[in-house]
Design a protein around this motif. Structure first.
Motif, PDB file in Angstrom:
ATOM      1  N   ASP A 102       9.273  81.596  57.606  1.00 51.59           N
ATOM      2  CA  ASP A 102      10.001  82.401  56.621  1.00 51.59           C
ATOM      3  C   ASP A 102       9.113  83.525  56.071  1.00 51.59           C
ATOM      4  OD1 ASP A 102      12.402  80.794  56.719  1.00 51.59           O
ATOM      5  OD2 ASP A 102      11.296  79.275  55.594  1.00 51.59           O
ATOM      6  N   ALA A 103       7.846  83.201  55.796  1.00 50.70           N
ATOM      7  CA  ALA A 103       6.920  84.224  55.301  1.00 50.70           C
ATOM      8  C   ALA A 103       6.748  85.337  56.326  1.00 50.70           C
ATOM      9  CB  ALA A 103       5.576  83.585  54.966  1.00 50.70           C
ATOM     10  N   GLU A 104       6.721  84.941  57.612  1.00 53.36           N
ATOM     11  CA  GLU A 104       6.564  85.942  58.671  1.00 53.36           C
ATOM     12  C   GLU A 104       7.771  86.861  58.726  1.00 53.36           C
ATOM     13  OE1 GLU A 104       4.392  87.967  61.182  1.00 53.36           O
ATOM     14  OE2 GLU A 104       3.678  86.133  60.191  1.00 53.36           O
ATOM     15  N   ARG A 105       8.947  86.326  58.480  1.00 55.44           N
ATOM     16  CA  ARG A 105      10.143  87.168  58.480  1.00 55.44           C
ATOM     17  C   ARG A 105      10.115  88.166  57.321  1.00 55.44           C
ATOM     18  NH1 ARG A 105      14.996  82.835  59.915  1.00 55.44           N
ATOM     19  NH2 ARG A 105      14.477  82.617  62.136  1.00 55.44           N
ATOM     20  N   LEU A 106       9.641  87.733  56.144  1.00 53.26           N
ATOM     21  CA  LEU A 106       9.525  88.654  55.019  1.00 53.26           C
ATOM     22  C   LEU A 106       8.507  89.749  55.312  1.00 53.26           C
ATOM     23  CD1 LEU A 106       9.557  86.020  52.120  1.00 53.26           C
ATOM     24  CD2 LEU A 106      11.318  87.743  52.565  1.00 53.26           C
ATOM     25  N   ARG A 107       7.382  89.376  55.930  1.00 49.87           N
ATOM     26  CA  ARG A 107       6.359  90.361  56.278  1.00 49.87           C
ATOM     27  C   ARG A 107       6.895  91.358  57.297  1.00 49.87           C
ATOM     28  NH1 ARG A 107       2.867  87.099  57.246  1.00 49.87           N
ATOM     29  NH2 ARG A 107       1.608  87.290  55.350  1.00 49.87           N
ATOM     30  N   THR A 108       7.679  90.864  58.260  1.00 50.20           N
ATOM     31  CA  THR A 108       8.274  91.768  59.254  1.00 50.20           C
ATOM     32  C   THR A 108       9.181  92.787  58.588  1.00 50.20           C
ATOM     33  OG1 THR A 108       8.202  90.050  60.952  1.00 50.20           O
ATOM     34  CG2 THR A 108       9.758  91.846  61.282  1.00 50.20           C
ATOM     35  N   GLY A 109       9.974  92.346  57.610  1.00 45.46           N
ATOM     36  CA  GLY A 109      10.856  93.265  56.907  1.00 45.46           C
ATOM     37  C   GLY A 109      10.090  94.347  56.179  1.00 45.46           C
ATOM     38  N   LEU A 110       9.015  93.982  55.480  1.00 44.84           N
ATOM     39  CA  LEU A 110       8.204  94.973  54.760  1.00 44.84           C
ATOM     40  C   LEU A 110       7.571  95.983  55.711  1.00 44.84           C
ATOM     41  CD1 LEU A 110       6.454  92.579  52.202  1.00 44.84           C
ATOM     42  CD2 LEU A 110       8.241  94.263  51.702  1.00 44.84           C
ATOM     43  N   GLU A 111       7.076  95.479  56.853  1.00 43.44           N
ATOM     44  CA  GLU A 111       6.420  96.371  57.808  1.00 43.44           C
ATOM     45  C   GLU A 111       7.420  97.338  58.444  1.00 43.44           C
ATOM     46  OE1 GLU A 111       4.572  93.704  60.482  1.00 43.44           O
ATOM     47  OE2 GLU A 111       2.845  93.272  59.173  1.00 43.44           O
ATOM     48  N   GLU A 112       8.613  96.844  58.766  1.00 45.04           N
ATOM     49  CA  GLU A 112       9.606  97.726  59.380  1.00 45.04           C
ATOM     50  C   GLU A 112      10.059  98.813  58.417  1.00 45.04           C
ATOM     51  OE1 GLU A 112      12.856  95.698  61.148  1.00 45.04           O
ATOM     52  OE2 GLU A 112      11.611  94.568  62.558  1.00 45.04           O
ATOM     53  N   LEU A 113      10.172  98.499  57.136  1.00 44.62           N
ATOM     54  CA  LEU A 113      10.545  99.521  56.157  1.00 44.62           C
ATOM     55  C   LEU A 113       9.449 100.569  56.008  1.00 44.62           C
ATOM     56  CD1 LEU A 113      12.189  97.425  53.301  1.00 44.62           C
ATOM     57  CD2 LEU A 113      13.325  99.010  54.837  1.00 44.62           C
ATOM     58  N   ALA A 114       8.196 100.118  56.076  1.00 43.41           N
ATOM     59  CA  ALA A 114       7.080 101.041  55.879  1.00 43.41           C
ATOM     60  C   ALA A 114       6.809 101.906  57.104  1.00 43.41           C
ATOM     61  CB  ALA A 114       5.820 100.262  55.503  1.00 43.41           C
ATOM     62  N   GLU A 115       7.056 101.376  58.290  1.00 40.20           N
ATOM     63  CA  GLU A 115       6.638 102.051  59.518  1.00 40.20           C
ATOM     64  C   GLU A 115       7.767 102.715  60.276  1.00 40.20           C
ATOM     65  OE1 GLU A 115       4.729  99.016  61.715  1.00 40.20           O
ATOM     66  OE2 GLU A 115       3.139  98.660  60.225  1.00 40.20           O
ATOM     67  N   THR A 116       9.018 102.440  59.896  1.00 42.63           N
ATOM     68  CA  THR A 116      10.148 103.025  60.617  1.00 42.63           C
ATOM     69  C   THR A 116      11.059 103.737  59.625  1.00 42.63           C
ATOM     70  OG1 THR A 116      11.594 101.088  60.395  1.00 42.63           O
ATOM     71  CG2 THR A 116      10.049 101.077  62.229  1.00 42.63           C
TER      72      THR A 116
END
Length: 604
Positions: A102-116
């Protein structure tokens, strides 16, 4: 305001390069001040509206800084996680995940917002609740623009998904599990089997198909409700025996179960598990103090995962199960590739019968019966011969069992009956009273076919044959049919005038005639009673033969014998009272043209 305007108008008028008079500058400054004054209340109102919405929203909202640390959370967010808002401030958004996944999914969301250029990220995850449990949430992570160009402030919004997730899990469970037993259903079993045989799989796989023997007896005798309880009991026992991380037990059909085992397997170990399961199933299952015993048959396949696909594995298990049932039930059978190769050829043969019949590949073959008094042909037993395009000439014992399996017994039997009556009419026209009668052994399925009587009558009328020209042969097994359908058909046909012939091997068979009131004219002695005097006159065998013949005479029956191999054996039988024989001594089989030759010669 007036003082403010005059002050800045004077200052601007005193600035080098200003070409406007002071009055005009004062007007412009007043307009700017008014605009600024108007903007501030609107901004403040917008801020108040956002603050109110944020604070009172039933949706949980967490505001974070650019690096993802929580700055503020609303009341709904704290209540959803069972924590005070102040305890959540300063924590990183990814720390809210219940598990590492679950933590990895939250981190993925933050990274996608920042990088895309993604505007929002949606996912269903479990968040950590204060009671150390996980709570399901549908989350949305969005990006709010910061006060510096390019800066982004993440905001996390959550909606309670526990009820929806629970409902979806319930529906998912129902879609892959059997509602009666709670075991996996056929759909899930197939999916897991395919997954176990994926190209990356290693080691071995075992597939066991298990079927309850005679379950219809339980269902019909005790009721479907009791049958359901028995099935649940069977499921429970199978789950106990085949408990394991890499094992799946499923209900595949009404009383059929499948077991899938994966890993480093030994065939003997799998067999031991199956034997234990069959032994446990032999123990009564109690339903309302009624102990119900069940037995089961099982087909087993153990092989490397690389040896064939799901269809091959399932087919092998089915074949092994069929063999177990054919061998007497209540036992297991291991799949044998060599037997399978032979069976494939047989099954292919069975599948070709319909086309072969339509394409004229069958012909009639006869076994003549000779009267011992004048050595003339009294009757011919009609049979079928298949002229197979690849395997050559096949006798009936090579394909009739397959015809019974494929449902071709009735079409073959009708064709045999129709053609043999046509030949009987031809012989009768050519030879008159010297023409042999035709004897047909009716397969059980044809004997109970509702169209049989009409078919016989139509064929007799079509060829102008008297019913006495047709003999119908049967045996004790058919007569003892508990439903009585064979007896009924034979009785109707005998009333039309057809002659009934009963094959007997002992006194018990003879006694069926008076017991059931059969209108039998001929009996054919067969088996040990005939074989016993093939090589000499055994006293005990001779006494048994005399007893049979004496009883047959009491019943006014004409007595023949089959399986006669020599003139000496025929003579001994005649001395005891047998009047006609058939078998290798006369001819094993002849064509219709050869029957003509036998009749023309007047003797064998």
């Amino acid at each position: 305001m007036a003082e403010f305007v005059r002050h800045w108008a004077a200052r601007l008028a005193d600035t080098d390069g200003v070409a406007l008079p002071a009055e005009r500058l004062e007007t412009l400054v007043r307009e700017i001040a008014c605009d600024a004054t108007k903007a501030d209340p609107g901004r403040e109102a917008a801020i108040r509206r956002f603050t109110t919405l944020y604070a009172t929203s039933p949706m949980g909202i967490a505001l974070a800084g650019p690096s993802g640390e929580i700055v503020e959370v609303n009341t709904a967010f704290g209540e959803f996680l069972g924590q005070k808002p102040e305890d959540l401030r300063g924590r990183h958004l990814t720390e809210l995940g219940f598990s590492r996944r679950d933590a990895e999914r939250l981190r993925t969301g933050l990274e996608e917002l920042a990088e895309t250029e993604l505007e929002e990220y949606r996912e269903r995850v479990q968040l950590a609740h204060a009671d150390t449990a996980g709570t399901w949430a549908d989350i949305t992570i969005a990006a709010l623009p910061g006060d510096r160009p390019g800066s982004v402030y993440p905001v996390l919004m959550v909606l309670d998904a526990n009820e929806i997730h629970s409902l979806q899990e319930t529906l998912r469970h129902q879609s892959v599990h059997d509602p009666l037993t709670g075991l996996s259903n056929g759909s899930r079993f197939k999916t897991m089997l395919e997954a176990a045989l994926n190209p990356a799989a290693r080691d071995q796989i075992a597939l066991v198909y298990l079927d309850i023997d005679g379950f219809k007896v339980i269902n019909d005798g005790l009721g479907a409700g009791v049958g359901d309880k028995v099935l649940r009991g069977v499921a429970h026992k199978l789950n106990d025996v085949f408990a394991g991380q890499d094992t799946l037990v499923a209900r595949l059909s009404g009383d059929g179960f499948g077991i899938l085992v994966r890993g480093k397997l030994n065939t003997r170990d799998v067999i031991d598990l199956v034997e234990r399961a069959l032994e446990d199933l032999g123990e009564p299952i109690y339903v309302d103090e009624l102990g119900i015993g069940v037995s089961a048959s099982a087909g087993i396949v153990v092989r490397d995962v690389t040896d064939g696909g799901p269809e091959d594995l399932q087919r092998a298990a089915e074949i092994a199960l069929h063999r177990a049932k054919e061998a007497g039930k209540a036992q297991w059978m291991l799949f044998d590739p060599e037997l399978d190769a032979r069976d494939r050829a047989r099954y292919r043969l069975g599948a070709e019968i319909a086309g072969a019949l339509e394409n004229g590949q069958f012909s009639l073959i006869y076994q003549p019966t000779m009267r011992l008094a004048d050595r003339r042909i009294a009757a011919v037993n009609a049979g079928l011969r298949w002229h197979h395009r690849e395997q050559g000439v096949l006798d009936s014992d090579e394909f009739y069992p397959l015809a019974d399996v494929t449902g071709m017994t009735i079409p073959l039997g009708k064709w045999l009956l129709t053609r043999s009556l046509a030949e009987a009419a031809r012989w009768r026209k050519r030879y008159g009273e010297a023409a042999p009668e035709v004897c047909v052994r009716l397969p059980r399925r044809l004997a109970i076919d509702p169209d049989l009587v009409r078919l016989v009558k139509d064929q007799l009328d079509r060829h102008g044959l008297p019913a006495q020209a047709l003999r119908l042969c049967t045996d004790s097994e058919s007569i003892l049919d508990p439903r009585g359908e064979v007896l009924e058909s034979l009785s109707v046909l005998s009333e039309l005038g057809a002659k009934l012939v009963l094959a007997v091997s002992g006194s018990a068979d003879l006694e069926l005639i008076p017991r059931h009131g059969l209108k039998v004219q001929h009996v054919i002695l067969a088996g040990a009673v005939v074989d016993a005097i093939a090589d000499g006159e055994d006293p005990a065998a001779a006494r048994h033969l005399d007893q049979l013949i004496a009883r047959a005479r009491e019943l006014n029956l004409r007595i023949g014998a089959e399986g006669v191999t020599s003139a000496e054996q025929a003579d001994r039988l005649r001395a005891h009272g047998v009047i006609a024989v058939r078998g290798p001594y006369i001819a094993t089989s002849v064509t219709d043209d050869e029957v003509d030759e036998l009749i023309d010669n007047g003797q064998v």
